[in-house]
Design an enzyme around this catalytic site. Structure first.
Site, PDB file in Angstrom:
ATOM      1  N   GLY A  11      46.503   7.778  36.207  1.00 52.86           N
ATOM      2  CA  GLY A  11      47.051   9.059  36.636  1.00 52.86           C
ATOM      3  C   GLY A  11      48.036   9.631  35.647  1.00 52.86           C
ATOM      4  O   GLY A  11      48.292   9.065  34.570  1.00 52.86           O
ATOM      5  N   TYR A  12      48.637  10.759  36.016  1.00 58.16           N
ATOM      6  CA  TYR A  12      49.556  11.431  35.101  1.00 58.16           C
ATOM      7  C   TYR A  12      50.860  10.640  34.920  1.00 58.16           C
ATOM      8  O   TYR A  12      51.346  10.486  33.795  1.00 58.16           O
ATOM      9  CB  TYR A  12      49.862  12.842  35.606  1.00 58.16           C
ATOM     10  CG  TYR A  12      48.681  13.772  35.567  1.00 58.16           C
ATOM     11  CD1 TYR A  12      47.754  13.720  34.531  1.00 58.16           C
ATOM     12  CD2 TYR A  12      48.482  14.725  36.561  1.00 58.16           C
ATOM     13  CE1 TYR A  12      46.664  14.584  34.489  1.00 58.16           C
ATOM     14  CE2 TYR A  12      47.405  15.598  36.533  1.00 58.16           C
ATOM     15  CZ  TYR A  12      46.493  15.521  35.501  1.00 58.16           C
ATOM     16  OH  TYR A  12      45.420  16.373  35.467  1.00 58.16           O
ATOM     17  N   CYS A 150      60.346  13.554  41.886  1.00 57.45           N
ATOM     18  CA  CYS A 150      60.768  14.432  40.787  1.00 57.45           C
ATOM     19  C   CYS A 150      61.742  15.505  41.253  1.00 57.45           C
ATOM     20  O   CYS A 150      62.817  15.688  40.664  1.00 57.45           O
ATOM     21  CB  CYS A 150      59.544  15.050  40.120  1.00 57.45           C
ATOM     22  SG  CYS A 150      58.421  15.928  41.248  1.00 57.45           S
ATOM     23  N   ASN A 311      58.779  16.877  35.401  1.00 63.16           N
ATOM     24  CA  ASN A 311      58.475  16.085  36.597  1.00 63.16           C
ATOM     25  C   ASN A 311      57.845  14.736  36.272  1.00 63.16           C
ATOM     26  O   ASN A 311      57.996  13.778  37.043  1.00 63.16           O
ATOM     27  CB  ASN A 311      57.549  16.865  37.532  1.00 63.16           C
ATOM     28  CG  ASN A 311      56.270  17.327  36.859  1.00 63.16           C
ATOM     29  OD1 ASN A 311      56.327  18.145  35.931  1.00 63.16           O
ATOM     30  ND2 ASN A 311      55.130  16.832  37.295  1.00 63.16           N
TER      31      ASN A 311
END
Length: 344
Positions: A11-12, A150, A311
Protein backbone atom coordinates in the site's frame (compact mmCIF):
# COMPACT_ATOMS: atom_id res chain seq x y z
CA UNK A 1 21.93 -2.11 12.02
CA UNK A 2 18.26 -2.15 13.04
CA UNK A 3 16.64 -5.20 11.43
CA UNK A 4 13.20 -4.18 10.16
CA UNK A 5 10.21 -5.81 8.51
CA UNK A 6 7.03 -4.25 7.13
CA UNK A 7 3.69 -6.06 7.17
CA UNK A 8 1.46 -4.72 4.40
CA UNK A 9 4.15 -3.27 2.16
CA UNK A 10 2.11 -3.00 -1.04
CA UNK A 11 0.00 0.00 0.00
CA UNK A 12 0.87 3.67 0.02
CA UNK A 13 1.92 3.82 3.68
CA UNK A 14 3.80 0.55 3.26
CA UNK A 15 5.54 1.95 0.20
CA UNK A 16 6.66 5.02 2.10
CA UNK A 17 8.04 2.82 4.87
CA UNK A 18 10.02 0.86 2.26
CA UNK A 19 11.28 4.07 0.63
CA UNK A 20 12.51 5.51 3.92
CA UNK A 21 13.94 2.29 5.34
CA UNK A 22 15.90 1.37 2.19
CA UNK A 23 17.64 4.74 2.43
CA UNK A 24 18.10 4.74 6.19
CA UNK A 25 21.79 4.50 7.19
CA UNK A 26 21.07 2.50 10.36
CA UNK A 27 18.22 0.26 9.16
CA UNK A 28 18.26 -3.00 7.27
CA UNK A 29 14.98 -3.85 5.56
CA UNK A 30 14.86 -7.64 5.89
CA UNK A 31 11.33 -8.50 4.74
CA UNK A 32 8.01 -7.06 3.65
CA UNK A 33 4.69 -8.80 3.08
CA UNK A 34 1.80 -8.69 0.66
CA UNK A 35 -0.84 -11.36 0.19
CA UNK A 36 -1.69 -10.48 -3.39
CA UNK A 37 1.88 -9.71 -4.54
CA UNK A 38 3.74 -12.55 -2.84
CA UNK A 39 6.87 -13.49 -4.82
CA UNK A 40 6.90 -10.28 -6.87
CA UNK A 41 9.63 -7.67 -6.70
CA UNK A 42 8.91 -4.64 -4.54
CA UNK A 43 9.49 -2.21 -7.40
CA UNK A 44 6.51 -3.66 -9.25
CA UNK A 45 4.21 -1.97 -6.72
CA UNK A 46 6.55 0.93 -5.97
CA UNK A 47 8.39 1.87 -9.18
CA UNK A 48 10.21 4.72 -7.42
CA UNK A 49 12.25 2.01 -5.65
CA UNK A 50 13.77 0.59 -8.84
CA UNK A 51 17.41 -0.23 -8.18
CA UNK A 52 17.01 0.48 -4.46
CA UNK A 53 16.38 -3.09 -3.30
CA UNK A 54 16.11 -6.61 -4.70
CA UNK A 55 13.63 -7.79 -2.08
CA UNK A 56 10.41 -9.47 -3.13
CA UNK A 57 7.17 -9.56 -1.19
CA UNK A 58 6.61 -12.58 1.03
CA UNK A 59 3.51 -13.91 2.74
CA UNK A 60 2.82 -13.12 6.38
CA UNK A 61 3.47 -16.77 7.19
CA UNK A 62 7.01 -16.48 5.82
CA UNK A 63 8.00 -13.70 8.23
CA UNK A 64 9.20 -16.29 10.73
CA UNK A 65 11.98 -17.33 8.35
CA UNK A 66 13.94 -14.09 8.83
CA UNK A 67 12.79 -13.16 12.33
CA UNK A 68 12.89 -12.19 15.01
CA UNK A 69 13.24 -8.54 14.03
CA UNK A 70 14.28 -5.48 15.95
CA UNK A 71 11.29 -3.53 14.61
CA UNK A 72 8.09 -4.73 12.93
CA UNK A 73 6.03 -2.03 11.20
CA UNK A 74 2.34 -2.81 10.72
CA UNK A 75 0.72 -1.11 7.73
CA UNK A 76 -2.30 -3.35 8.13
CA UNK A 77 -6.05 -2.62 8.12
CA UNK A 78 -8.05 -1.47 11.11
CA UNK A 79 -9.95 -4.27 12.85
CA UNK A 80 -7.68 -6.96 11.36
CA UNK A 81 -4.64 -5.63 13.24
CA UNK A 82 -6.10 -5.98 16.73
CA UNK A 83 -7.14 -9.58 16.04
CA UNK A 84 -3.63 -10.48 14.88
CA UNK A 85 -1.66 -8.42 17.39
CA UNK A 86 -0.63 -11.38 19.63
CA UNK A 87 0.91 -12.99 16.53
CA UNK A 88 2.77 -9.80 15.60
CA UNK A 89 4.12 -9.23 19.10
CA UNK A 90 5.98 -12.52 18.93
CA UNK A 91 7.93 -11.47 15.83
CA UNK A 92 9.85 -8.43 17.03
CA UNK A 93 11.27 -6.64 20.04
CA UNK A 94 9.41 -3.49 19.01
CA UNK A 95 6.11 -3.32 17.13
CA UNK A 96 5.08 -0.04 15.49
CA UNK A 97 1.40 -0.07 14.53
CA UNK A 98 0.10 2.36 11.90
CA UNK A 99 -3.49 1.11 11.99
CA UNK A 100 -6.15 2.75 14.13
CA UNK A 101 -6.63 -0.15 16.48
CA UNK A 102 -4.47 0.92 19.42
CA UNK A 103 -4.68 4.71 19.18
CA UNK A 104 -7.65 5.20 21.51
CA UNK A 105 -7.17 4.41 25.19
CA UNK A 106 -10.82 3.64 25.97
CA UNK A 107 -12.28 0.49 24.34
CA UNK A 108 -15.76 2.03 24.54
CA UNK A 109 -14.62 5.04 22.53
CA UNK A 110 -13.01 2.70 20.00
CA UNK A 111 -16.27 0.76 19.62
CA UNK A 112 -18.19 4.03 19.18
CA UNK A 113 -15.97 5.31 16.37
CA UNK A 114 -15.03 2.06 14.62
CA UNK A 115 -18.35 0.26 14.94
CA UNK A 116 -16.99 -2.97 16.50
CA UNK A 117 -15.89 -4.07 19.94
CA UNK A 118 -12.14 -4.07 20.46
CA UNK A 119 -10.73 -7.58 20.05
CA UNK A 120 -7.74 -7.06 22.39
CA UNK A 121 -8.67 -4.46 25.00
CA UNK A 122 -6.13 -5.86 27.46
CA UNK A 123 -3.30 -4.81 25.10
CA UNK A 124 -4.36 -1.18 24.60
CA UNK A 125 -2.60 0.12 27.69
CA UNK A 126 0.71 -1.42 26.64
CA UNK A 127 1.01 0.88 23.59
CA UNK A 128 2.79 4.24 23.66
CA UNK A 129 1.37 6.99 21.45
CA UNK A 130 3.78 7.64 18.58
CA UNK A 131 3.98 11.43 18.74
CA UNK A 132 7.69 12.10 19.39
CA UNK A 133 7.11 15.75 20.23
CA UNK A 134 4.78 14.76 23.09
CA UNK A 135 6.00 11.32 24.19
CA UNK A 136 9.74 11.26 23.53
CA UNK A 137 10.71 9.97 26.97
CA UNK A 138 8.24 7.07 26.86
CA UNK A 139 9.26 6.20 23.29
CA UNK A 140 12.86 5.70 24.37
CA UNK A 141 11.86 2.48 26.13
CA UNK A 142 8.64 1.55 24.32
CA UNK A 143 8.23 -1.93 22.84
CA UNK A 144 4.76 -1.22 21.44
CA UNK A 145 4.02 2.02 19.61
CA UNK A 146 0.78 3.25 18.05
CA UNK A 147 1.22 5.96 15.40
CA UNK A 148 -1.64 8.50 15.16
CA UNK A 149 -3.75 9.02 12.07
CA UNK A 150 -2.55 11.64 9.61
CA UNK A 151 -5.19 14.28 10.33
CA UNK A 152 -5.06 13.47 14.03
CA UNK A 153 -1.30 14.07 14.16
CA UNK A 154 -1.70 17.43 12.43
CA UNK A 155 -4.47 18.46 14.84
CA UNK A 156 -2.61 17.23 17.93
CA UNK A 157 0.59 19.08 17.03
CA UNK A 158 -1.35 22.24 16.16
CA UNK A 159 -3.54 22.40 19.25
CA UNK A 160 -1.38 20.92 22.02
CA UNK A 161 0.68 24.08 22.77
CA UNK A 162 -2.47 26.13 23.32
CA UNK A 163 -4.22 23.41 25.32
CA UNK A 164 -1.16 22.82 27.52
CA UNK A 165 -0.84 26.55 28.21
CA UNK A 166 -4.53 26.90 29.06
CA UNK A 167 -5.06 29.42 26.26
CA UNK A 168 -8.11 27.70 24.76
CA UNK A 169 -11.21 26.09 26.22
CA UNK A 170 -14.53 24.60 25.24
CA UNK A 171 -15.35 22.65 22.11
CA UNK A 172 -12.84 22.63 19.24
CA UNK A 173 -13.99 22.68 15.62
CA UNK A 174 -11.68 20.96 13.13
CA UNK A 175 -12.12 21.24 9.35
CA UNK A 176 -9.72 18.90 7.52
CA UNK A 177 -8.79 18.52 3.86
CA UNK A 178 -6.91 15.49 2.59
CA UNK A 179 -5.49 14.21 -0.69
CA UNK A 180 -6.56 11.02 -2.42
CA UNK A 181 -3.64 8.89 -1.16
CA UNK A 182 -5.28 8.99 2.26
CA UNK A 183 -7.90 6.58 0.95
CA UNK A 184 -5.24 3.92 0.32
CA UNK A 185 -4.06 1.97 -2.70
CA UNK A 186 -7.20 -0.19 -2.87
CA UNK A 187 -9.79 2.58 -2.54
CA UNK A 188 -13.15 2.15 -4.25
CA UNK A 189 -14.93 3.78 -7.17
CA UNK A 190 -15.29 7.09 -5.37
CA UNK A 191 -11.55 7.60 -5.82
CA UNK A 192 -11.37 6.94 -9.55
CA UNK A 193 -9.76 9.86 -11.38
CA UNK A 194 -13.06 10.62 -13.15
CA UNK A 195 -14.78 10.98 -9.78
CA UNK A 196 -12.00 12.63 -7.78
CA UNK A 197 -10.56 15.10 -10.28
CA UNK A 198 -11.74 18.63 -9.60
CA UNK A 199 -13.83 17.48 -6.64
CA UNK A 200 -14.22 18.96 -3.18
CA UNK A 201 -16.07 16.07 -1.57
CA UNK A 202 -17.16 16.13 2.05
CA UNK A 203 -16.78 12.46 2.99
CA UNK A 204 -17.10 12.90 6.77
CA UNK A 205 -19.48 15.76 7.61
CA UNK A 206 -19.45 14.72 11.26
CA UNK A 207 -17.63 12.36 13.62
CA UNK A 208 -14.50 11.59 11.67
CA UNK A 209 -12.52 9.00 13.65
CA UNK A 210 -9.55 11.28 14.12
CA UNK A 211 -11.62 13.69 16.23
CA UNK A 212 -11.47 11.15 19.05
CA UNK A 213 -7.65 11.11 18.91
CA UNK A 214 -7.44 14.90 19.01
CA UNK A 215 -9.88 15.02 21.93
CA UNK A 216 -7.86 12.37 23.77
CA UNK A 217 -4.62 14.33 23.32
CA UNK A 218 -5.95 17.81 24.14
CA UNK A 219 -8.49 16.92 26.81
CA UNK A 220 -11.07 19.06 25.01
CA UNK A 221 -14.22 18.04 23.08
CA UNK A 222 -13.76 18.05 19.30
CA UNK A 223 -16.13 18.21 16.35
CA UNK A 224 -14.43 17.33 13.06
CA UNK A 225 -15.33 17.31 9.39
CA UNK A 226 -13.17 16.01 6.52
CA UNK A 227 -13.15 16.84 2.81
CA UNK A 228 -11.36 15.05 0.00
CA UNK A 229 -9.53 17.36 -2.40
CA UNK A 230 -7.86 16.80 -5.76
CA UNK A 231 -4.29 16.69 -4.43
CA UNK A 232 -2.67 13.25 -4.17
CA UNK A 233 -0.68 13.95 -1.00
CA UNK A 234 -1.21 16.33 1.84
CA UNK A 235 -3.37 17.21 4.81
CA UNK A 236 -4.37 20.69 5.90
CA UNK A 237 -6.46 21.44 8.99
CA UNK A 238 -8.22 24.62 10.09
CA UNK A 239 -9.18 24.50 13.75
CA UNK A 240 -11.37 27.02 15.59
CA UNK A 241 -10.95 27.39 19.33
CA UNK A 242 -12.33 29.73 21.97
CA UNK A 243 -9.69 31.79 23.72
CA UNK A 244 -9.27 31.86 27.46
CA UNK A 245 -9.42 35.26 29.17
CA UNK A 246 -6.22 37.20 28.63
CA UNK A 247 -5.03 35.17 25.63
CA UNK A 248 -3.78 37.32 22.76
CA UNK A 249 -1.47 37.10 19.76
CA UNK A 250 1.65 37.51 21.88
CA UNK A 251 0.80 34.73 24.32
CA UNK A 252 -0.29 32.42 21.50
CA UNK A 253 2.90 32.97 19.52
CA UNK A 254 4.99 32.47 22.66
CA UNK A 255 3.19 29.19 23.42
CA UNK A 256 4.09 27.81 20.00
CA UNK A 257 7.66 29.03 20.05
CA UNK A 258 8.30 27.75 23.56
CA UNK A 259 6.72 24.34 22.92
CA UNK A 260 8.48 23.67 19.63
CA UNK A 261 11.74 25.59 20.04
CA UNK A 262 13.77 22.37 20.04
CA UNK A 263 11.61 20.35 17.64
CA UNK A 264 13.18 19.94 14.22
CA UNK A 265 10.11 18.48 12.52
CA UNK A 266 7.52 20.99 13.75
CA UNK A 267 7.83 24.50 12.36
CA UNK A 268 5.78 27.53 13.38
CA UNK A 269 4.57 29.27 10.22
CA UNK A 270 2.46 32.33 10.98
CA UNK A 271 3.80 35.30 9.05
CA UNK A 272 2.13 38.63 8.34
CA UNK A 273 2.70 38.57 4.59
CA UNK A 274 3.89 36.40 1.73
CA UNK A 275 2.47 33.61 -0.41
CA UNK A 276 3.45 30.93 2.11
CA UNK A 277 2.66 32.80 5.31
CA UNK A 278 0.56 29.90 6.64
CA UNK A 279 1.11 26.11 6.58
CA UNK A 280 0.82 24.71 3.07
CA UNK A 281 0.76 20.96 2.46
CA UNK A 282 2.01 21.24 -1.12
CA UNK A 283 5.57 22.25 -0.16
CA UNK A 284 5.75 19.45 2.44
CA UNK A 285 5.31 16.60 -0.05
CA UNK A 286 7.69 13.75 0.81
CA UNK A 287 8.96 15.43 3.97
CA UNK A 288 8.57 14.61 7.66
CA UNK A 289 7.66 18.17 8.67
CA UNK A 290 4.45 19.38 10.22
CA UNK A 291 3.94 23.13 9.88
CA UNK A 292 1.62 24.84 12.36
CA UNK A 293 0.37 28.40 12.52
CA UNK A 294 -2.51 30.61 13.59
CA UNK A 295 -4.53 33.68 12.67
CA UNK A 296 -6.24 36.03 15.10
CA UNK A 297 -8.26 39.20 14.61
CA UNK A 298 -7.68 41.97 17.13
CA UNK A 299 -10.23 41.71 19.91
CA UNK A 300 -11.49 38.31 18.72
CA UNK A 301 -12.52 35.66 21.23
CA UNK A 302 -11.57 32.80 18.91
CA UNK A 303 -8.35 31.73 17.21
CA UNK A 304 -7.94 29.92 13.90
CA UNK A 305 -5.18 27.32 14.09
CA UNK A 306 -3.72 25.90 10.87
CA UNK A 307 -1.64 22.76 10.34
CA UNK A 308 -0.26 20.95 7.30
CA UNK A 309 1.76 17.78 6.66
CA UNK A 310 2.29 15.00 4.14
CA UNK A 311 -0.27 12.38 5.16
CA UNK A 312 2.02 9.49 4.15
CA UNK A 313 5.16 10.77 5.89
CA UNK A 314 4.73 12.89 9.04
CA UNK A 315 1.15 11.60 8.97
CA UNK A 316 2.33 7.98 8.82
CA UNK A 317 5.56 6.30 7.72
CA UNK A 318 7.99 9.10 8.53
CA UNK A 319 6.54 9.58 11.98
CA UNK A 320 6.85 5.82 12.55
CA UNK A 321 10.53 5.85 11.56
CA UNK A 322 11.12 8.89 13.79
CA UNK A 323 9.72 6.80 16.66
CA UNK A 324 12.05 3.94 15.69
CA UNK A 325 15.03 6.29 15.75
CA UNK A 326 14.17 7.41 19.26
CA UNK A 327 13.61 3.86 20.48
CA UNK A 328 17.00 2.72 19.16
CA UNK A 329 19.00 5.74 20.24
CA UNK A 330 19.56 7.08 16.75
CA UNK A 331 19.38 10.79 15.77
CA UNK A 332 15.72 11.59 15.14
CA UNK A 333 16.46 13.11 11.73
CA UNK A 334 18.24 10.01 10.46
CA UNK A 335 16.69 8.81 7.20
CA UNK A 336 14.20 11.69 7.30
CA UNK A 337 16.18 14.66 6.00
CA UNK A 338 14.24 15.18 2.75
CA UNK A 339 12.89 18.74 2.88
CA UNK A 340 10.07 18.61 0.31
CA UNK A 341 9.82 20.15 -3.14
CA UNK A 342 9.13 23.64 -4.40
CA UNK A 343 7.63 24.00 -6.88
CA UNK A 344 6.01 20.64 -7.38
Amino acid sequence: MIRCAVVGGAGYIGGELLRILTGHPSAELVATTSRRLRGRQIDGAHPNLRGRTRLAFVSDEELDQDGPYDVLFLATPHRETMRRMPEFLGLAATVVDLSGDFRLRDPAVYADYYGVDHAAPDLIGSFTTGVPELHREELQVASRISVPGCMANAGILALTPLAEAGLIHGELTVDARTGSSGAGATAGAENLHAERSGALRVFAPTRHRHEAEIAQATGLPVRMTATGVEAVRGVQLLCKARLAEGADERTIRSAYRDRYADEHFVRVVAHRRGLHRFPDAKILSGSNFCDVGFALDAGSTTVTVIAALDNLVKGGAGNAVQCMNIRHGRPEREGLEFVGLHPN
